[in-house]
Scaffold this motif. Structure first.
Motif, mmCIF file in Angstrom:
data_model
loop_
_atom_site.group_PDB
_atom_site.id
_atom_site.type_symbol
_atom_site.label_atom_id
_atom_site.label_comp_id
_atom_site.label_asym_id
_atom_site.label_seq_id
_atom_site.Cartn_x
_atom_site.Cartn_y
_atom_site.Cartn_z
ATOM 1 N N GLU A 158 -59.519 11.491 -6.682
ATOM 2 C CA GLU A 158 -58.839 12.370 -5.725
ATOM 3 C C GLU A 158 -57.616 13.013 -6.380
ATOM 4 N N GLU A 159 -56.893 12.197 -7.154
ATOM 5 C CA GLU A 159 -55.704 12.706 -7.844
ATOM 6 C C GLU A 159 -56.093 13.767 -8.875
ATOM 7 N N GLN A 160 -57.196 13.482 -9.570
ATOM 8 C CA GLN A 160 -57.697 14.432 -10.574
ATOM 9 C C GLN A 160 -58.113 15.749 -9.914
ATOM 10 N N ASP A 161 -58.816 15.605 -8.759
ATOM 11 C CA ASP A 161 -59.267 16.799 -8.033
ATOM 12 C C ASP A 161 -58.095 17.635 -7.520
ATOM 13 N N LEU A 162 -56.995 16.954 -7.207
ATOM 14 C CA LEU A 162 -55.844 17.655 -6.638
ATOM 15 C C LEU A 162 -54.763 17.929 -7.687
ATOM 16 N N THR A 163 -55.165 17.853 -8.960
ATOM 17 C CA THR A 163 -54.246 18.241 -10.037
ATOM 18 C C THR A 163 -54.576 19.669 -10.463
ATOM 19 N N ASP B 8 -46.119 31.183 -2.468
ATOM 20 C CA ASP B 8 -46.385 32.374 -1.647
ATOM 21 C C ASP B 8 -45.174 33.307 -1.598
ATOM 22 N N ARG B 9 -43.966 32.695 -1.558
ATOM 23 C CA ARG B 9 -42.736 33.488 -1.495
ATOM 24 C C ARG B 9 -42.518 34.275 -2.798
ATOM 25 N N VAL B 10 -42.750 33.591 -3.936
ATOM 26 C CA VAL B 10 -42.591 34.259 -5.241
ATOM 27 C C VAL B 10 -43.641 35.351 -5.398
ATOM 28 N N LEU B 11 -44.851 35.053 -4.943
ATOM 29 C CA LEU B 11 -45.937 36.048 -5.016
ATOM 30 C C LEU B 11 -45.571 37.294 -4.200
ATOM 31 N N GLY B 15 -45.004 41.058 -5.435
ATOM 32 C CA GLY B 15 -46.062 41.936 -4.928
ATOM 33 C C GLY B 15 -47.404 41.658 -5.581
ATOM 34 N N MET B 16 -47.649 40.385 -5.819
ATOM 35 C CA MET B 16 -48.895 39.988 -6.482
ATOM 36 C C MET B 16 -49.757 39.137 -5.538
ATOM 37 N N SER B 17 -51.060 39.350 -5.612
ATOM 38 C CA SER B 17 -51.949 38.540 -4.765
ATOM 39 C C SER B 17 -52.359 37.260 -5.511
ATOM 40 N N LEU B 18 -52.873 36.321 -4.748
ATOM 41 C CA LEU B 18 -53.312 35.039 -5.330
ATOM 42 C C LEU B 18 -54.489 35.264 -6.283
ATOM 43 N N ALA B 30 -59.357 28.473 -5.866
ATOM 44 C CA ALA B 30 -59.395 27.216 -5.105
ATOM 45 C C ALA B 30 -58.239 26.303 -5.521
ATOM 46 N N ASN B 31 -58.010 26.211 -6.840
ATOM 47 C CA ASN B 31 -56.925 25.362 -7.327
ATOM 48 C C ASN B 31 -55.553 25.929 -6.982
ATOM 49 N N LEU B 32 -55.439 27.253 -7.064
ATOM 50 C CA LEU B 32 -54.150 27.869 -6.704
ATOM 51 C C LEU B 32 -53.875 27.718 -5.208
ATOM 52 N N SER B 33 -54.948 27.757 -4.419
ATOM 53 C CA SER B 33 -54.800 27.560 -2.970
ATOM 54 C C SER B 33 -54.311 26.137 -2.678
ATOM 55 N N ILE B 34 -54.866 25.173 -3.441
ATOM 56 C CA ILE B 34 -54.425 23.771 -3.287
ATOM 57 C C ILE B 34 -52.926 23.680 -3.565
ATOM 58 N N LEU B 35 -52.497 24.401 -4.609
ATOM 59 C CA LEU B 35 -51.073 24.391 -4.983
ATOM 60 C C LEU B 35 -50.232 25.088 -3.914
ATOM 61 N N LYS B 36 -50.716 26.240 -3.469
ATOM 62 C CA LYS B 36 -49.972 27.054 -2.499
ATOM 63 C C LYS B 36 -49.799 26.339 -1.157
ATOM 64 N N THR B 37 -50.849 25.644 -0.749
ATOM 65 C CA THR B 37 -50.789 24.987 0.565
ATOM 66 C C THR B 37 -50.111 23.620 0.508
ATOM 67 N N GLY B 38 -49.677 23.235 -0.692
ATOM 68 C CA GLY B 38 -48.946 21.968 -0.813
ATOM 69 C C GLY B 38 -49.836 20.737 -0.822
#
Lengths: 164, 74
Positions: A158-163, B8-11, B15-18, B30-38
């Protein structure tokens, strides 16, 4: 020989377990019928003019077989569910840790049932052979350890997937 | 979670999209969305470096430490 995928060891094991499950369900059905019918056998045979006496040993043997097959069926079902996740590529999930733990508890209950039947057979003066080996207890402990390994594996995945 | 992500604020400021950032940085949407949504549990230095490079910002512009109960510096 590959471990995962089509024609792999896991698929052969799954096929073997499916066959075992069918045989066990048949055996379970037979033992359940025997367990229900057995107490009425003397009365039924007397009705038809016969003379059959059921010994306590036989009843305990059938009851022990019922408990053993029930535990084995539970274990086989859990193992099949675990193999299913392996075939779909992700065995390190929390559910598998719970399944292994369930297998551990089932084996523990199975061994406990053996001792309980052994104790009851002593009280009722029936001769039932109870076999409990050191290896079985070692296997039960190993299953619980495996369960924790899978829990840790699931956490790491899970940690790997969320890295990112 | 104590660390919050304000990507999202920096983006928005840049004026840049994800999607555009995803293409530039080489990280999936998908990974950037994970980062963006915390939802992310960790971020690689290489990812952070690439994001900062493309957005011309510092890691501190994206990541904030939020003490329990205290609001983030918005």
């Amino acid at each position: 020989m590959k471990a995962i995928g089509k024609g792999s060891l896991s698929s052969i094991l799954a096929m073997g377990l499916h066959i075992t499950r069918i045989i066990m369900w048949i055996a379970f059905g037979g033992v359940t019928i025997a367990l229900i019918v057995l107490p009425f056998v003397p009365a039924l045979t007397m009705m038809f003019g016969g003379d059959a006496d059921i010994e306590g040993d036989e009843f305990f043997d059938v009851a022990l077989a019922f408990a053993t097959i029930a535990v084995m069926l539970f274990v086989v079902n859990r193992l099949l569910e675990i193999l299913k996740t392996l075939r779909f590529g992700s065995p390190f999930v929390k559910e598998n840790a719970d399944r292994f733990r369930g297998v551990g508890y089932a084996l523990l209950i199975g061994e406990g049932a053996k001792f309980a039947f052994g104790f009851l057979s002593m009280i009722y003066d029936a001769e039932v052979s109870i076999n409990s080996s050191f290896i079985t207890w070692l296997a039960i402990i190993a299953v619980f350890v495996l369960s924790e390994v899978f829990r840790e594996g699931a956490r790491m995945k899970e940690e790997q997937d969320l890295t990112v | 979670m104590s660390i919050s992500v304000k990507l999202d604020r920096v983006l928005l400021d840049r004026g840049m999209s994800l999607t555009e950032l995803s293409e530039r940085v080489g990280v999936t949407i998908a990974n950037l969305s994970i980062l963006k949504t915390g939802k992310a549990k960790a971020i690689r230095f290489s990812t952070l470096e690439a994001i900062c490079k493309e957005l011309d910002c510092q890691p501190g512009d994206i990541l904030f430490f939020e003490d329990d109960g205290k609001p983030s510096p918005d």
